[in-house]
Design an enzyme around this catalytic site. Structure first.
Site, PDB file in Angstrom:
ATOM      1  CB  SER A 571     -13.339  37.562  19.464  1.00 25.41           C
ATOM      2  OG  SER A 571     -14.060  36.633  20.197  1.00 25.41           O
ATOM      3  CG  ASP A 651     -19.070  40.930  23.687  1.00 24.40           C
ATOM      4  OD1 ASP A 651     -19.653  39.858  23.943  1.00 24.40           O
ATOM      5  OD2 ASP A 651     -17.974  41.003  23.107  1.00 24.40           O
ATOM      6  CG  HIS A 683     -18.324  39.244  20.060  1.00 29.17           C
ATOM      7  ND1 HIS A 683     -17.454  39.538  21.085  1.00 29.17           N
ATOM      8  CD2 HIS A 683     -17.686  38.316  19.287  1.00 29.17           C
ATOM      9  CE1 HIS A 683     -16.335  38.817  20.931  1.00 29.17           C
ATOM     10  NE2 HIS A 683     -16.460  38.082  19.856  1.00 29.17           N
TER      11      HIS A 683
END
Ligand SMILES: *[C@@H]1O[C@H](CO)[C@@H](O)[C@H](O)[C@H]1NC(C)=O
Ligand SMILES: *[C@@H]1O[C@H](CO)[C@@H](O)[C@H](O)[C@H]1NC(C)=O
Ligand SMILES: *[C@@H]1O[C@H](CO)[C@@H](O)[C@H](O)[C@H]1NC(C)=O
Ligand SMILES: *[C@@H]1O[C@H](CO)[C@@H](O)[C@H](O)[C@H]1NC(C)=O
Ligand SMILES: *[C@@H]1O[C@H](CO)[C@@H](O)[C@H](O)[C@H]1NC(C)=O
Ligand SMILES: *[C@@H]1O[C@H](CO)[C@@H](O)[C@H](O)[C@H]1NC(C)=O
Ligand SMILES: *[C@@H]1O[C@H](CO)[C@@H](O)[C@H](O)[C@H]1NC(C)=O
Ligand SMILES: *[C@@H]1O[C@H](CO)[C@@H](O)[C@H](O)[C@H]1NC(C)=O
Ligand SMILES: *[C@@H]1O[C@H](CO)[C@@H](O)[C@H](O)[C@H]1NC(C)=O
Ligand SMILES: *[C@@H]1O[C@H](CO)[C@@H](O)[C@H](O)[C@H]1NC(C)=O
Ligand SMILES: *[C@@H]1O[C@H](CO)[C@@H](O)[C@H](O)[C@H]1NC(C)=O
Ligand SMILES: *[C@@H]1O[C@H](CO)[C@@H](O)[C@H](O)[C@H]1NC(C)=O
Length: 718
Positions: A571, A651, A683
């Site tokens: 991320s 995602d 994610h």
């Protein structure tokens, strides 16, 4: 237990430990300890994945709160979707049975945990409701709340009986077409209220269930509770006397893509008027500047007050969360509020749930992250009362208040996935610690875990920066180990003393590394200044802070081999790894790993969380030069370190094209690189079989470039 302890002691003597990915992923996972109303025992869920059978098993366990003895609850957990305690009983429950008479529906049952064989069905529901909450009333009737997807007309949606559309088209006329891992449909989650009339036995009152969100006015955003994708039954609440309800829903006048604001709505359970927000526009709280996301509504034991948390800014998801109370009264089906009060204005941390009122109503318990741990705090209601931390070294994932005012705490740490303890009068009595019992966790202890402090790069920062350091379980003190430098996501998040099934520091360390997991600018739990300072600054001080952390390790930790180090992150940690690749620090690592991280800042407008990117990048893409300033794609000429790229299809906040673009450039420039994709993961990589591949292939990659072990030939190609 004695047998396991013996086994673990025997292993300790040989020093033969290491937490492998397979062990991590097949270790039992235990839920929060949930105490019975009489406080004598607690229930918790346990699930465990088997790589032999390739499936999970689950059960509901009982732990004695005096002795810590664990036994089977006697309940078949595959028949109980969820349960709530019946207020006023010692161990009675109301529960949702996943099978019902109605196709796709569920049934409600009443039972007692101590007598699993004597249960009674009290209602058949026509949709897959969940999120049960219940209150006992003075008449003896039970008032309950549940939630379900619902049609715009308010009727609960049942996928099994719904008419399937003939086309798969998705068609939109406004922003926010999908979120997290789900495309928007016309259905929204709504809260429903029902009555179980008491007349010898309980039965669903003839009026059926009433949709509490239906009829709430909106100009832009329809009322929805729980707020997706992470909302749950803590987004709504029923008062202990059953007369009032509260729920949280996003601001009806604001667009969901641009704003995070949400308000708390109050209504009378017996009334017919739609609920009204007490902290929306025109209210006292709003006018005082508290206009952001709200959460955790919780009524006091006597139902006269409501506690909740809220952020100030209406589009900043990492603004400070503060604690408030408001008095509530109900008369003739209308709710009135007064005496709105802020309780944590001076507390420079985020107040988080679960909230619990002290039995005497003079204080409120909450949790807050503080220096890489989540602790339970107590906030007195008295004007200038001082908050007090009640736990210290672990990270609390849940806790409950027992009848004698002690706390039953469920916590994790880098060395344990589950610890149940009782905290009373400042002393902690550990009832259960998974790492002393589960065979897969043999050898884990706090001995591998330490922390370092080093100077930050922001001259205005009045404190040093923090990093967790984790050694291998079988660490030998006169050897050196290569550095595994792990950058956290968020960016408003932290590398903390918590257990993780996805980025587990001990599992990385046990590949033969010293993990250094820094908390640079942007991190949470160290005060709001550090968190806020990342705005417009993604590649600025966070990067120079990481350079400082690396220099500190290089200069003063001789047992860490920085020459053969690797850097990894997901991320924002993935973005930062790409930014490190673009800058000098990238040359210090033998390999990089980027999981679902931004590589092209301009492409960030493919997200649906525009509030996030607008805030963190100082405005919209056409207004701000920050997009260009911190764009890894502007520095491709500097890229040279071997890089492993993971990007998942589901995602939706960070579309997979970003990972593909990164991989294509690496390949085209002849930089050793691999691309790993999971079409069925968002994610996060949640499925154990996928996670095993994720771990195996990442470790194969870093071990090759750091230690020269052979690279496997698993990838598809040529
Ligand atoms: C538990 O319930 C499931 C579903 O009804 C059933 O298939 C299973 O046999 C039950 N297990 C036990 C141990 O009774
Ligand atoms: C609910 O409250 C009524 C009235 O106080 C009481 O008689 C009854 O026993 C309670 N029911 C439960 C399940 O506690
Ligand atoms: C769940 O419902 C099914 C179908 O009505 C029933 O056979 C089963 O005994 C119930 N189980 C529990 C634990 O209530
Ligand atoms: C519940 O029923 C099961 C099967 O009918 C039986 O084996 C068990 O002993 C019973 N449990 C209790 C507490 O009566
Ligand atoms: C609401 O809409 C759904 C889907 O169109 C329909 O099946 C249902 O009957 C409607 N409910 C009412 C009360 O009109
Ligand atoms: C309560 O139960 C009694 C006996 O079963 C019945 O005669 C009576 O009508 C019930 N009252 C209500 C309000 O349902
Ligand atoms: C909802 O809007 C309607 C029409 O504007 C208005 O008459 C009504 O009072 C509003 N209801 C609430 C609860 O604000
Ligand atoms: C969303 O925010 C952008 C940038 O500030 C603004 O231009 C746009 O008008 C906003 N849209 C809505 C629907 O609020
Ligand atoms: C905590 O201390 C108080 C005062 O000494 C005592 O009354 C209370 O029982 C203690 N609570 C627990 C849970 O030990
Ligand atoms: C707290 O945690 C650290 C790891 O950061 C550990 O070294 C230390 O022993 C712990 N302290 C206590 C009192 O448990
Ligand atoms: C860290 O900051 C302190 C205080 O400003 C300073 O005295 C010290 O020399 C710095 N340490 C390093 C390694 O730069
Ligand atoms: C390292 O320490 C171990 C004992 O802790 C000792 O047996 C070994 O000889 C040492 N090795 C070196 C190279 O000093």
């Amino acid at each position: 237990m004695a047998r396991f302890l013996g086994f673990i002691t025997a292993l300790a003597a040989t020093g033969a430990f290491a937490l492998t990915p397979e062990q991590l992923l097949s270790t039992p996972r235990r839920g929060a300890a949930d105490p019975s109303p009489d406080g004598t025992f607690a229930l918790f869920s346990l699930s465990q994945y088997s790589f032999e059978k390739h499936k999970s098993s689950s059960s509901l366990k009982k732990i004695d709160l005096k002795t810590g003895a664990i036994s089977d609850s006697g309940w078949n957990s595959s028949e109980i979707n969820e349960y709530v305690w019946l207020p006023g009983t010692e161990s009675g429950i109301l529960y949702i049975n996943g099978t019902g008479k109605n196709p796709g529906g569920v049934s409600l049952w009443i039972g007692d945990v101590k007598t699993p064989n004597t249960t009674t069905k009290v209602a058949e529901l026509d949709a897959p409701y969940s999120g049960l909450k219940v209150a006992n009333t003075s008449s003896g009737d039970l008032h309950f709340l549940v939630n379900s997807l619902a049609y715009p007309n308010g009727t609960a949606y049942n996928e099994e009986t719904a008419v399937a559309p003939r086309s798969t088209a998705r068609y939109y006329s406004d922003i926010y077409v999908r979120h997290w891992d789900t495309w928007l449909t016309k259905q929204r989650y709504n809260v429903f209220a029902g009555v179980l009339s008491s007349n010898g036995s309980y039965s669903l009152a003839g009026t059926g269930l009433r949709n509490l969100n239906h009829g709430v006015n909106f100009t832009t955003t329809q009322s929805e509770t729980p707020v997706q994708p992470f909302g749950d039954s803590s987004d709504y609440e029923i008062s202990p006397d059953g007369t009032l309800y509260a729920f949280l829903s996003k601001a009806p006048q604001l667009n969901k893509a641009n704003y995070t604001a949400s308000y708390i709505y109050l209504g009378a359970f017996a009334g017919s008027e739609p609920a009204v927000a007490f902290n929306g526009p025109e209210t006292e709280a709003f006018k005082a500047g508290h206009q952001g996301a709200s959460g955790q509504p919780k009524f006091s034991p006597d139902s006269s007050k409501l506690a909740y948390i809220q952020q100030d800014k209406d589009y900043y998801e990492s603004d400070r969360w503060q604690l408030y109370t408001i008095d509530v009264t109900e008369e003739y089906g209308k709710v009135a509020t007064s005496n709105w009060k802020a309780l944590s204005a001076e507390f420079d941390r985020w107040v988080q749930g679960p909230l619990n009122w002290a039995h005497d109503q003079n204080s409120i318990y909450a949790t807050a992250e503080d220096y890489a741990r989540v602790k339970v705090f107590n906030f007195p209601l008295s004007a200038d009362g001082e908050h007090k931390a009640l736990t210290s070294n672990t990270s609390v994932s849940s806790y409950a208040l027992l009848p004698d005012s002690s706390l039953l705490v469920t916590a994790t740490a880098i060395w344990t996935p589950t610890e149940y303890s009782i905290v009373a009068n400042g002393t902690k009595n550990t009832l259960f610690d998974a790492s002393t019992v589960d065979l897969n966790l043999a050898g884990l202890s706090s001995a591998t875990v330490s922390e370092i402090f080093y100077n930050g790069s922001d001259p205005n920062l009045k404190q040093q920066l923090h990093a967790m350091v984790v050694k291998p379980t079988n660490y030998v003190s006169n050897k050196t180990y290569p550095l595994a430098f792990i950058v956290h996501g968020g960016p408003q998040g932290s590398n903390a003393n918590t257990w993780s099934n996805r980025w587990n520091p001990q599992t990385w360390a046990d590949q033969g590394y010293i993990v250094v997991a820094p908390n640079p600018t942007g991190s949470t739990g160290f005060g709001q200044y550090l968190t806020d300072a990342i705005q417009g600054n993604w590649g600025g001080t966070p990067y120079t802070d990481l350079v400082n952390a690396w220099n500190f390790v290089n200069a003063s930790m001789s047992w860490i081999d920085t020459k053969n180090g690797i850097c990894a992150g997901a991320s924002y940690g993935g973005y930062m790894t790409n930014w490190i690749q673009s800058n000098d620090l990238g040359k210090e690592f033998k390999a990089l790993v980027t999981h679902d991280g931004i590589s092209q800042t301009q492409a960030a407008w493919g997200t649906e969380e525009l509030w996030f990117i607008r805030h963190d990048y100082n405005g919209s893409i056409w207004e701000s030069d920050v997009y260009d300033k911190w764009n890894p794609f502007n520095h491709i000429a500097n890229w040279s370190t071997p890089q492993f790229v993971i990007h998942n299809t589901l995602d939706y906040r960070l579309p997979e094209s970003d990972g593909l673009g990164l991989f294509n450039v690496l390949q085209a420039r002849g930089i050793p690189s691999r691309f790993l994709n999971f079409p069925d993961e968002n994610h996060w990589v949640l499925k154990q079989e996928n996670s095993l591949v994720w771990h195996t292939e990442i470790f194969n990659w870093i071990n090759h470039y750091s230690k020269g072990t052979p690279l496997d030939d698993v990838p598809i190609g040529n």
